[in-house]
Design an enzyme around this catalytic site. Sequence first.
Site: not given
Length: 557
Positions: A248, A205
């Site tokens: 990401e 993330d």
Amino acid sequence: MRLTETADVWWKNAVVYCLDVETFFDTDGDGRGDLRGVSQRIDHLAELGVTCLWLMPFYPTPDRDDGYDITDFYGVDPRLGTHGDLVELITLAQDRGMRVIADLVVNHTSDQHPWFQSARASRESPYRDWYVWRDEPPPDADKGIVFPDQEQSLWQYDEEAGQYYLHRFYKHQPDLDITNPAVREEIMRVIGFWLRLGLSGFRVDAVPFLIDPAGSLDAADLPDPHDYLRDLRAFLSRRSGQAMLLGEVNLPYKETRRFFGDEDGDELTMSFDFIGMQRLYLSLARSDPAELVKALRERPDPPEEAQWGTFVRNHDELTLDKLSDEERQEVFDAFGPEEDMQLYGRGLRRRLPPMLGNDPDRLKLVYSLLFSLPGTPVLFYGEEIGMGENLAVEGRNAVRTPMQWTAEPNGGFSTADPNDLAVPVTEGEYGPEQVNVAAQRRDPDSLLSWIKQLALRYRECPELSWGKYTILESESPSVFAHRSDYEGGRVVAVHNFADQPAHVTLAVAGNGVGVRATDLLQDGTATVREDGVLELDLDPYGSRWLRITQLGDRYVL
Ligand code: NOJ
């Protein structure tokens, strides 16, 4: 086949499928999906051709950011199951040739995490400097806010602590200080723990935020933040040679390339292609592939064993933040004209089918592109059957509604009272009566059958994932054609972005004597002329994949 094409670089030609356990399949009737539910539906994924299952956060959470706010990095939220259920799922997946990865959300914790609770309670707490504190917020505290509808600053004053803390996301998600060696060690332990339980890596993330020490007071004295990502990768690879990191990173291409590391690729193994995704939507809005072509021409090649993750939808808002204001407006006008469909002024909270007016030909075109563009395709649950969004559900959750299995109440997702579902089911044109797995698996013309076929062909064509690609010139401005070459094999994929038929000629071989072009998706004919030019007809929004072979090559199935 070279040794490097063996299964241990598996992410290079995987079919990744992202799902939220909470909304996939509920086995105990409490209105919330569970890990046992994913296990029970594993054969749907196997049949679809999924080779890597990406589980969104399943850790204990107050659930104020759909599980991206974690209170125990080593736990499983009891509402979703137990460690035992997770290990069962991983075992079942492996039996179907599928690997499992999970979100690694270590940029921040929940403010309910015991580390933060201890940190805020006292300056003497051993966890105090696991977070980033200041007596006064810096002058640029309101720059770079990710959720502008909810937050006004990146710094929040905490009464108990008597100081401000950094939070890049919601204020209930304090950022960890990754410049602190104790935090770094703990993150390694978390990685080591889940690898032992059988995960094959992580979707990481918010990677740029994670490695950015900017909030730290002595940031200027710190070495290159990429050193940290290199350390993480080195640790991961030591613990498991087959584990991957799918990051990401939504930055311009040149900066994203840095996250793959050096030429041998010593940082992320995969990174999402956010720019290509945004340019694809602009191309679709214009019925003209030029913007997609521009993105592909700009896109740096990843290191040999790394890969781009291609996608057309993910669990967040469909971000269009890297388009110009005018370009973004064009996509809004075409695919989400109403304010309620838009989010944060930069994205759309819609799924693809409603954006494309549920036009089956256009949908098939987009998924054909997803599987043939150079990279590894990443699907978001429900895409395979063409689910729509539920705009009545708040914010980004509009696209995180329960999976629609059957036409039964709650779409066969749960036996609970509809009022007790964790997230309500989509209704109307895209509701379970019209859109569900059970009906589509029996229909050879369904989107589900199309995506299964694409997944299978993609896996059969290592050219598409391992090969070198060339964008082919054609006389039709609405057609995008590319050729992929690998180890003597050649595949050509041709896509028509317009609602009119197209005829194209494409140079697919130096010399056409004895050259054949065999359709891989349909029963079609195509002529390769003696000068090596392929003549091809395309339907409106049509797509064709062709294998180019020489006389004497092995027969193509
Ligand atoms: C990115 C995730 O995709 C998003 O859903 C989440 O809210 C933020 N990171 C914070 O973890």
